[in-house]
Design a protein around this motif. Structure first.
Motif, PDB file in Angstrom:
ATOM      1  N   GLY A 266       0.565  -0.928   0.111  1.00 43.01           N
ATOM      2  CA  GLY A 266      -0.015  -0.132  -0.582  1.00 43.01           C
ATOM      3  C   GLY A 266       0.871   0.780  -0.322  1.00 43.01           C
ATOM      4  N   LYS A 267       0.207   2.619  -0.187  1.00 40.79           N
ATOM      5  CA  LYS A 267       0.841   3.893  -0.628  1.00 40.79           C
ATOM      6  C   LYS A 267       1.882   3.629   0.454  1.00 40.79           C
ATOM      7  N   TYR A 268       2.787   4.582   0.206  1.00 45.54           N
ATOM      8  CA  TYR A 268       3.680   5.022   1.220  1.00 45.54           C
ATOM      9  C   TYR A 268       3.072   6.337   1.678  1.00 45.54           C
ATOM     10  N   VAL A 269       2.946   6.617   3.153  1.00 46.16           N
ATOM     11  CA  VAL A 269       2.155   7.894   3.255  1.00 46.16           C
ATOM     12  C   VAL A 269       3.306   9.427   3.641  1.00 46.16           C
ATOM     13  N   ALA A 311      16.295  -1.910   2.587  1.00 47.26           N
ATOM     14  CA  ALA A 311      14.555  -2.265   3.036  1.00 47.26           C
ATOM     15  C   ALA A 311      13.733  -2.490   3.946  1.00 47.26           C
ATOM     16  N   HIS A 312      14.740  -3.131   5.274  1.00 42.37           N
ATOM     17  CA  HIS A 312      14.585  -3.130   6.655  1.00 42.37           C
ATOM     18  C   HIS A 312      13.669  -1.958   7.114  1.00 42.37           C
ATOM     19  N   GLU A 313      14.493  -0.408   6.997  1.00 38.83           N
ATOM     20  CA  GLU A 313      14.219   0.251   7.583  1.00 38.83           C
ATOM     21  C   GLU A 313      13.058   1.104   6.989  1.00 38.83           C
ATOM     22  N   LEU A 314      12.773   0.909   5.553  1.00 30.39           N
ATOM     23  CA  LEU A 314      11.494   1.426   4.464  1.00 30.39           C
ATOM     24  C   LEU A 314      10.464   0.616   4.970  1.00 30.39           C
ATOM     25  N   ALA A 315      10.989  -0.518   5.099  1.00 29.68           N
ATOM     26  CA  ALA A 315       9.023  -1.222   5.598  1.00 29.68           C
ATOM     27  C   ALA A 315       8.545  -1.018   6.497  1.00 29.68           C
ATOM     28  N   HIS A 316       9.588  -0.465   7.891  1.00 30.20           N
ATOM     29  CA  HIS A 316       9.203   0.035   9.023  1.00 30.20           C
ATOM     30  C   HIS A 316       8.190   1.591   9.408  1.00 30.20           C
ATOM     31  N   SER A 317       8.405   1.594   7.607  1.00 30.14           N
ATOM     32  CA  SER A 317       7.483   3.095   7.117  1.00 30.14           C
ATOM     33  C   SER A 317       6.126   2.535   7.322  1.00 30.14           C
ATOM     34  N   TRP A 318       6.124   1.287   7.350  1.00 32.72           N
ATOM     35  CA  TRP A 318       4.690   0.497   7.294  1.00 32.72           C
ATOM     36  C   TRP A 318       4.039  -0.042   9.031  1.00 32.72           C
ATOM     37  N   SER A 319       5.087  -0.638   9.079  1.00 27.75           N
ATOM     38  CA  SER A 319       5.337  -1.960  10.223  1.00 27.75           C
ATOM     39  C   SER A 319       6.646  -1.375  11.098  1.00 27.75           C
TER      40      SER A 319
END
Ligand code: BES
Ligand code: ZN
Length: 620
Positions: A266-269, A311-319
């Motif tokens: 889903g969208k990166y907010v 990729a990990h730190e980016l994923a935290h933008s959601w989780s």
């Protein structure tokens, strides 16, 4: 869930007494937030009064290594609260005022080591804002001041260190927006977890806005001689001028990672995703500060092989940053989901062969750590932690990350990827900017993914509330690593010489696997032969260097000791430091450990110092 419901009813009932029958949207939202579990790591009482917005005005002084500032909070109370509570640790509070500037008599409670102190500020039902004038001392645990020709300052707030540089309600369940005005020495750039400048401001004054509400552990500041390079339309890197070109090349695929992440869940907010390369003293690999990941320079390998961390730190933008763990007992909801998401990004961008190699390495690391923690405190191998009375840092182990990952992978394999992706998409979108605890997640899972048969099949309770790794842990397989394993066996048996090993054709994951799986004692001669063939002591890949140095210590391979010392003095990433010092201790080379540590300690961030002091016997 039962507990949450009772709490919710109790709160609604209590509030019902003096509330009008028709509740405003805002009140409904407030009541929903009342579900907040108690956070044992904060003095705040958000159910009585909580912050909603911070206006931070501060000056950063490198001479005295202090930050002087005023934190003005907009607050919201239940109407009857007589006080609002903040967390603080080692701050000097000058004064506190409310609304129009009238000073109020605040009080500071007793200090408990890692918790710090409660700051109690009197309020009335009409109080809208609270201003805290304070100073943050040179010793503030979140901060690292780098001296010398190139002064640098950075913060690390997670888990409960935000309170050491800003008085705040330091609990992950409490979110607020912020505006900041920060003055720094002229010529330096200041960056925060907010919208950021791309060039130096002539007067040293910077203004920031974070318009999405975030928890305090995502407050971040960095100041230094920092350059900027654009990567893609939504991505850029910041680094010191000596590293900026290398960093821009290393992270050139950041926009691709972002695109892949969005198409998965889903969208990166957060509008922009930038990355700041910090000095090597940064105690972690990365930190998911919103809009601006903080990263260690040790992932600059020259071949883009360590971008999984991005990729990990980016994923935290959601989780984590969108759906946030309620307390540090639920840390796996942040990290386990993030490792799963990271793996999916890696698979999408680099292919399953690469992501499965990473999964094998993860599994091996997890197995080792599970058995170590089982010996110390088996309860710490549960996904749901019990950290009350302890420093939350103690719960930040591979369990949350990797047992969490394998649990989610089990769910994926049980229901099928398509179904699981639909589930995760709606998990993120329906819980955005909300808090999640383990019990709520279990409920959510049962209402949206698993029927009772599947709950039993996956053995949900064993995974979340039980020790170790359940029997049905997914297995991972990589034929490339099988072939590394074959080479390894032949080498160890003396059937293959280093020249028979296809080292130069191997990527980082294969090299790491090989070195990490060598027996501890392989002998000086073998170390010499390998180094001669592959020049591992001279490698530019810090992950490979790290395992190699560990082997060097085990085998008394002294030709690598100069590099070992240099590495330990310059790099402050705790994940590397702990095993290296521990290995020296274990192999009767404690004197060397002490000698190196005496030079290195001053360069480390407090979170690394606390761990190494403990390990090497310097803790009070
Ligand atoms: N949020 C963590 C770092 C963290 C966790 C800081 C707990 C303080 C307390 C970050 O996202 C992280 O997990 N970093 C890892 C890298 C990752 C690739 C596993 C690290 O620093 O090693
Ligand atoms: Zn993480």
């Amino acid at each position: 869930m039962k507990y949450n419901l009772i709490l919710l009813f109790a709160v609604v009932a209590l509030w019902g007494c003096d509330q009008p029958a028709e509740r405003s949207e805002q009140t409904k939202e407030r009541i929903a937030q009342m579900k907040l579990a108690t956070d044992h790591h904060s003095y705040a009482r958000p159910n009585e009064a909580k912050v909603t917005h911070l206006n931070w005005d501060a000056e950063v002084d490198f001479e005295t290594r202090t930050i002087r500032g005023v934190a003005t909070y907009n607050i919201e109370s239940n109407g009857s609260a007589k006080q609002i509570y903040f967390d603080m640790r080692d701050l000097k509070i000058d004064s506190v005022s409310t609304d129009d500037g009238g000073l109020v008599s605040f009080s500071i409670g007793e200090s408990r080591d890692f918790m710090g102190q409660p700051l109690e500020v009197p309020i009335t039902g009409a109080t809208k804002t609270v201003s805290i004038f304070y100073e943050c001392p040179a010793s503030a645990a979140a901060l690292l001041w780098v001296e010398g020709e190139n002064p640098f300052l950075f913060t690390q707030s997670q888990a409960i260190l935000a309170r050491t540089w800003i008085p705040c309600q330091d609990s992950p369940g409490i979110r607020f927006t912020y505006h900041a005005r920060v003055k720094v020495p002229e010529g330096l750039l200041a960056l925060m977890s907010a919208n950021n400048p791309t060039a130096v401001s002539p007067d040293g004054i910077y203004e920031f806005d974070m318009q999405q509400p975030i928890p305090s552990y995502l407050m971040a500041l960095a100041v230094g001689d920092i350059a900027y390079r654009e990567i893609g339309p939504h991505t850029a890197v910041y680094a010191t001028p000596d590293l900026i070109e290398k960093a821009a090349w290393e992270f050139a695929e950041m926009e691709d990672l972002l695109v892949a992440a969005e198409s998965l869940y889903g969208k990166y907010v957060w509008e922009r995703y930038d990355l700041l390369v910090l000095p090597a003293a940064f105690p972690f690999g990365g930190m998911e500060n919103p809009r601006l990941t903080f990263a260690t320079p040790t992932i600059i390998a020259g071949d883009r092989s360590l971008v999984a961390l991005v990729a990990h730190e980016l994923a935290h933008s959601w989780s984590g940053n969108l759906v946030t763990n309620s307390t540090w007992d639920d840390f796996w909801l942040n990290e386990g989901f993030t490792v799963y998401f990271e793996q999916r990004i890696m698979e999408a961008v680099y292919g399953r062969e690469v992501s499965e190699m990473l999964a094998v390495l993860t599994y091996q690391g997890l197995e080792k750590e599970v058995s170590e923690i089982m010996d110390l405190n088996p309860n710490d191998t549960h996904l749901k932690l019990h950290l009350q009375g302890r420093d939350p840092d103690e719960g930040m182990t591979a369990i949350a990350y990797d047992k969490g990952y394998f649990f989610l992978r089990l769910l994926e394999e049980t229901v099928g990827r398509d179904k699981f992706d639909v589930f995760l998409n709606s998990y993120f979108s329906s819980n955005s900017f909300k808090v999640m605890d383990t019990e709520q997640f279990v409920d959510y899972l049962q209402s949206n993914l698993l029927d009772s048969t599947l709950v039993e099949k996956v053995n949900l309770d064993a995974w979340i509330y039980g020790p170790g790794l359940p029997d049905n842990c997914p297995t991972v397989h990589s034929s490339r690593l099988d072939s590394v394993e074959m080479n390894l066996k032949r080498f160890v048996a003396g059937e293959a010489a280093p020249s028979d090993i296809p080292w130069k054709d191997w990527v980082y994951q294969e090299r790491y696997y090989f070195l990490d799986n060598l027996p501890d004692f392989i002998g000086y001669k073998n170390m010499v032969a390998m180094d001669k063939a592959f020049n591992i002591t001279g490698t530019g890949n810090n992950e490979v260097l790290f395992v190699w140095l560990r082997n060097a210590i085990s085998n008394n391979y002294t030709p690598a000791y100069a590099r070992l010392e240099n590495f330990l003095v310059n790099v402050g990433r705790r994940k590397f430091l702990t095993p290296l010092y521990a290995k020296m201790k274990e192999t009767n080379q404690k004197e060397m450990a002490d000698a190196i540590y005496s030079k290195a300690r001053q360069n480390y961030h407090s979170v690394a110092v606390v761990t190494m002091d403990e390990l090497l016997g310097y803790a009070e």
